[in-house]
Design an enzyme around this catalytic site. Structure first.
Site: not given
Lengths: 486, 94
Positions: A77, A152, A176
């Site tokens: 990420k 997210s 997330s």
């Protein structure tokens, strides 16, 4: 079976036995990225040449038994710093930011022999539940390109589900990791607070953030967790406790005699019928293997979202004060003075949701409101933690749906921030309490044909327990096919 | 709770963010909605409850006070919007 459909553990074993080369594995993933990326948009950057060069160097040196992810291609990420590779946090603010250091989790992946293919798309500064808040582009769900992958860490979920990589590192402040795992039909682990170093994780809510893996099976995710977990002198909140063999835990036990706590607050009103049906079927499968069901209560659940958003936004407003156009990130040209430079840079660099959260956080911390909001929320936070402590006196793990719905269509929630916040109802309590949890895919919804995630909660530093349960349950469930849309 | 535009402007200034009049009105409405939602916490009796600010116990972690040069000055300054080779440069303060 094609290379990209192997599990991470299978691939790792074949690499170690030299049945496959790291270069072959990396090339297969890069080809897959080329094919699927125009549709799923899971990545903000791809370092194809560097990854192939790394793979060839590994092949030349030969497998190393001390490097447990030797030759395994992964993605990360874009909120985790990578030395020499842009780290944008999905924000225009950090569009050109190239960190001079690796996050500890990234350094550990590299030391373990993993090959980093690229950086995953995300909601800007990890603020969102759909990846539509990325300043660059929204990611799409590999099961249905008209739907969101969750957020997210939506790029991580989409990347793993689309077989672009064998695992990805996400981060979880209020769900997330678990939400995109559920929406994309992957496993996602939110470790206990303090289990994994946050050094190099660009901070959102410092008392809530944790980094963890998304992967296509429980043992795969456990193998990655074992590599990234452990004390780090660079993160004073990381706890100095030994790291167990998490992968072994996933294969250690059956379900006989295991007590599953079902919180009544998670299994009723507000949950879509197909989500409830899939989750109930998974619990029934566990019961058929000898597990027992215990009703438990988490009575402060209705207050969790308000508590969470006060604390998370307060911490965000404080953490994001560092983006001022001085040392890194975007600086607005033509500012009249320093204050003007701060304001213009932050206004142009941050997107709407980030600005909204900074402002709400500033409000709840401002003079005259601190006690009414922040302190009050911190008190309710303790009551939420106490609920879990009491529940765990009666059960071994707690289970419930990861999210009230399956993945929703793009654009459906963007007009109403509060509605989007409500998607986190079942995931945020875990972060407030600092416990560990994971989302396990348990099937496809009868109506939508989209993946449904069952969330498994464990006590603080109870990762082995939730992995043992999820590993055993995964074996008796039918498993998901490859996503339809890619 | 209703947030008027003046309050909104004051908070935005504290947050070092400039809002256009349209955004000021939009955010004021949304902040009001969120705060109304958050006011639900008032229904919880928290007398005598110790606030929990972190899931791990707070204590000061110390380490030996030795200098470790991990990063070169040039590498740090490489990310700066403006520098003179030795320092970060900002608009005139005084």
């Amino acid at each position: 079976m094609s290379l990209i459909d192997l599990s991470l553990c299978e691939l790792r074993d074949k690499l170690a036995a030299r049945e496959l080369s790291a270069a072959e594995a990396t090339a297969a993933c890069l080809a897959r990225i080329e094919k699927t990326e125009p549709e799923v948009s899971a990545l903000l950057s791809v370092q194809a040449e560097a990854a192939l060069a790394e793979a060839k160097a590994l092949d030349a040196a030969g497998p190393d038994p001390d490097r447990p992810l030797w030759g395994v291609p992964v993605t990360v990420k874009d909120v985790l710093t990578t030395r020499g590779l842009a780290t944008t946090c999905g924000s225009k603010m950090l569009k050109n930011f190239v960190p001079p250091f690796d996050a500890t989790v990234v350094a550990r992946l590299k030391a373990a022999g993993a090959i980093i293919l690229g950086k995953n798309n995300m909601d800007e500064f990890a603020m969102g539940s759909s990846t539509e808040n990325s300043a660059y582009f929204p990611s799409k769900n590999p099961w249905d390109l008209a739907r969101v992958p969750g957020g997210s860490s939506g790029g991580s979920g989409a990347s793993v589900a689309a077989r672009q990589c064998f695992a990805s590192l996400g981060t979880d402040t209020g769900g997330s990791i678990r939400l995109p795992a559920a929406f994309c039909g992957t496993v996602g682990i939110k470790p206990s607070y303090g289990r994994v170093s946050r050094y190099g994780l660009v901070a959102f809510g410092s008392s809530l953030d944790q980094c963890g893996p998304l992967a296509r099976s429980v043992p795969d995710a456990a193998a990655v967790l074992k590599v990234i977990a452990g004390h780090d002198p660079r993160d004073s909140t990381s706890v100095n406790q030994p790291v167990p063999d998490y992968e072994a835990a996933t294969r250690c036990c059956d379900l006989q005699g295991l007590r599953l706590g079902l919180p009544e607050e998670y299994w009723g009103e507000g949950v879509d019928g197909e989500v409830l049906a899939s989750c109930r079927a998974a619990v029934d499968a566990a019961v058929a293997e000898g597990a027992t069901v215990v009703p438990v209560k988490l009575p402060h659940t209705p207050y969790a979202i308000a508590t969470y958003y006060i604390i998370a936004m307060a911490e965000a407003s404080s953490n994001l004060a560092r983006f001022d156009g001085v040392r890194y990130g975007y600086r607005a040209p033509e500012a009249a003075n320093l204050l003007d430079m701060y304001k213009k840079s932050r206004t142009a660099g941050f997107g709407d949701e980030v600005q909204r959260r900074i402002i709400i956080g500033t409000y709840v911390l401002s003079s005259g409101y601190y006690d009414a909001y922040y302190r009050k929320a911190a008190q309710v936070r303790r009551l939420i933690r106490d609920d879990f402590d009491r529940a765990f006196e009666h059960c071994d793990v707690i289970v419930g749906p990861t999210c009230p719905t399956v993945a929703f269509p793009l654009g459906q929630m963007t007009a109403d921030p509060l509605k989007m916040y409500l998607m986190d109802i079942f995931t945020i309590s875990l972060n407030l309490a600092g416990l560990c949890g994971l989302s396990l895919p348990v099937g496809l919804g009868e109506v939508s044909k989209m993946p449904v995630g069952l969330q498994v909660f464990g006590p603080s530093f109870g990762e082995e327990r939730i992995l043992a349960f999820a590993g055993a349950l995964e074996k008796v469930l039918p498993g998901l096919p490859r996503p339809a849309a890619v | 709770m209703k947030i008027n535009p003046d309050d909104m402007a004051r908070i935005a200034n504290l947050a070092r963010i400039e809002l256009s009049p349209e955004k000021l009105a939009l955010f004021a409405g949304q902040l009001g909605d969120v705060l109304t939602y958050m006011d639900a916490l008032n229904a919880v009796d928290t007398a005598d409850v110790r606030p929990m600010y972190s899931p791990v116990s707070h204590h000061t972690v110390t380490r030996p006070d030795t200098v470790v040069k991990e990063l070169a000055r040039a590498d740090i300054l490489a990310g700066a919007p403006e520098d003179d080779g030795a320092f970060f440069i900002v608009p005139r303060i005084v």
